[in-house]
Design a protein around this motif. Structure first.
Motif, PDB file in Angstrom:
ATOM      1  N   GLN A  16       0.847  -1.186   0.000  1.00 48.81           N
ATOM      2  CA  GLN A  16       0.000   0.000   0.000  1.00 48.81           C
ATOM      3  C   GLN A  16       0.892   1.249   0.000  1.00 48.81           C
ATOM      4  OE1 GLN A  16      -3.323  -0.132  -0.110  1.00 48.81           O
ATOM      5  NE2 GLN A  16      -3.437  -2.352   0.066  1.00 48.81           N
ATOM      6  N   PRO A  17       0.319   2.411  -0.315  1.00 50.55           N
ATOM      7  CA  PRO A  17       1.132   3.637  -0.315  1.00 50.55           C
ATOM      8  C   PRO A  17       1.867   3.889   1.003  1.00 50.55           C
ATOM      9  CG  PRO A  17      -0.942   4.039  -1.428  1.00 50.55           C
ATOM     10  CD  PRO A  17      -1.030   2.644  -0.823  1.00 50.55           C
ATOM     11  N   ASN A  18       1.270   3.506   2.140  1.00 52.68           N
ATOM     12  CA  ASN A  18       1.950   3.736   3.424  1.00 52.68           C
ATOM     13  C   ASN A  18       3.142   2.804   3.639  1.00 52.68           C
ATOM     14  OD1 ASN A  18      -0.172   1.719   3.723  1.00 52.68           O
ATOM     15  ND2 ASN A  18       0.375   1.671   5.880  1.00 52.68           N
ATOM     16  N   HIS A  19       3.329   1.796   2.784  1.00 55.86           N
ATOM     17  CA  HIS A  19       4.480   0.889   2.863  1.00 55.86           C
ATOM     18  C   HIS A  19       5.610   1.332   1.931  1.00 55.86           C
ATOM     19  CE1 HIS A  19       1.105  -2.166   3.669  1.00 55.86           C
ATOM     20  NE2 HIS A  19       1.649  -1.850   4.833  1.00 55.86           N
ATOM     21  N   PRO A  64      12.385  -4.187  -7.195  1.00 57.33           N
ATOM     22  CA  PRO A  64      11.389  -3.500  -6.360  1.00 57.33           C
ATOM     23  C   PRO A  64      10.041  -4.212  -6.400  1.00 57.33           C
ATOM     24  CG  PRO A  64      11.626  -2.355  -8.442  1.00 57.33           C
ATOM     25  CD  PRO A  64      12.649  -3.475  -8.451  1.00 57.33           C
ATOM     26  N   ILE A  65       9.236  -3.915  -5.396  1.00 51.89           N
ATOM     27  CA  ILE A  65       7.840  -4.358  -5.368  1.00 51.89           C
ATOM     28  C   ILE A  65       7.008  -3.081  -5.376  1.00 51.89           C
ATOM     29  CG2 ILE A  65       6.072  -5.693  -4.181  1.00 51.89           C
ATOM     30  CD1 ILE A  65       8.375  -7.125  -2.675  1.00 51.89           C
ATOM     31  N   HIS A  66       6.241  -2.881  -6.430  1.00 54.06           N
ATOM     32  CA  HIS A  66       5.504  -1.635  -6.623  1.00 54.06           C
ATOM     33  C   HIS A  66       4.218  -1.603  -5.796  1.00 54.06           C
ATOM     34  CE1 HIS A  66       8.161  -0.300  -9.807  1.00 54.06           C
ATOM     35  NE2 HIS A  66       8.165  -1.545 -10.233  1.00 54.06           N
ATOM     36  N   VAL A  67       3.790  -0.404  -5.465  1.00 57.36           N
ATOM     37  CA  VAL A  67       2.497  -0.210  -4.813  1.00 57.36           C
ATOM     38  C   VAL A  67       1.434  -0.876  -5.692  1.00 57.36           C
ATOM     39  CG1 VAL A  67       0.757   1.507  -4.168  1.00 57.36           C
ATOM     40  CG2 VAL A  67       3.171   1.908  -3.629  1.00 57.36           C
ATOM     41  N   GLY A  68       0.577  -1.655  -5.063  1.00 58.39           N
ATOM     42  CA  GLY A  68      -0.469  -2.384  -5.778  1.00 58.39           C
ATOM     43  C   GLY A  68      -0.125  -3.837  -6.019  1.00 58.39           C
ATOM     44  N   ASP A  69       1.171  -4.161  -6.028  1.00 65.19           N
ATOM     45  CA  ASP A  69       1.589  -5.561  -6.117  1.00 65.19           C
ATOM     46  C   ASP A  69       1.570  -6.168  -4.726  1.00 65.19           C
ATOM     47  OD1 ASP A  69       2.016  -5.499  -8.859  1.00 65.19           O
ATOM     48  OD2 ASP A  69       4.183  -5.175  -8.691  1.00 65.19           O
ATOM     49  N   THR A  70       1.731  -7.472  -4.651  1.00 61.23           N
ATOM     50  CA  THR A  70       1.874  -8.116  -3.352  1.00 61.23           C
ATOM     51  C   THR A  70       3.296  -8.622  -3.186  1.00 61.23           C
ATOM     52  OG1 THR A  70       1.167 -10.277  -4.157  1.00 61.23           O
ATOM     53  CG2 THR A  70      -0.536  -8.868  -3.239  1.00 61.23           C
ATOM     54  N   ALA A  71       3.713  -8.662  -1.947  1.00 58.51           N
ATOM     55  CA  ALA A  71       4.955  -9.339  -1.584  1.00 58.51           C
ATOM     56  C   ALA A  71       4.538 -10.755  -1.203  1.00 58.51           C
ATOM     57  CB  ALA A  71       5.627  -8.632  -0.421  1.00 58.51           C
TER      58      ALA A  71
END
Length: 148
Positions: A16-19, A64-71
């Motif tokens: 999420q954006p806060n991450h 990188p892991i982009h906002v909107g993707d999952t880890a």
């Protein structure tokens, strides 16, 4: 005794954006925290005890892991000592719409099992009862010192 396959934990965290950092990708500290939590779950499934982080092997952030993707985080116990538990952790970036995944981070954590007085306590012997389990264990042992 606990079988390696009983320690396998897979978990997802939605970025999420806060991450995120200023590049709108997962902040490395968040990825490490998520990995640590999933690794502790694996160590606790193995030992039947509370486990605390004792060591983090080298951790490289390859993509990188982009906002909107999952880890997408996978953890399993591949070795154990008297009170220590070694866990391999792999994080992948996952697009839930396409189910596409690519590895972003890999590391090896060591946890210590503790008793009710926060003192180290013994852990069971790790068993490997399947071909898949043996393949996972061998991959971890071969790669633990060469994480790039």
């Amino acid at each position: 005794m606990t079988d390696l396959m009983e320690t396998l934990v897979e978990n997802r965290e939605m970025v999420q954006p806060n991450h995120a950092n200023m590049l709108e990708t997962a902040h490395g500290g968040n990825v490490m925290k998520w990995m640590d939590e999933v690794g502790a779950m694996s160590a606790m499934l193995f030992s039947g005890e509370t486990c605390v982080t004792a060591r983090v092997n080298r951790m490289n952030f390859q993509r990188p892991i982009h906002v909107g993707d999952t880890a997408y985080i996978t953890a399993y116990v591949y070795d154990a000592g008297a009170s220590s538990v070694k866990v391999r952790l792999i994080t992948e970036r996952e697009d839930l719409r396409t189910r596409e995944r690519e590895r972003t981070t890999e590391s090896y954590f060591v946890y210590v099992a503790i008793d009710d007085e926060n003192q180290p306590t013994s852990v069971p012997e790790l068993t490997v009862g399947s071909e898949t389990g043996e393949e996972l264990r061998q991959a971890a042992l071969e790669n633990e010192s060469t994480v790039a």
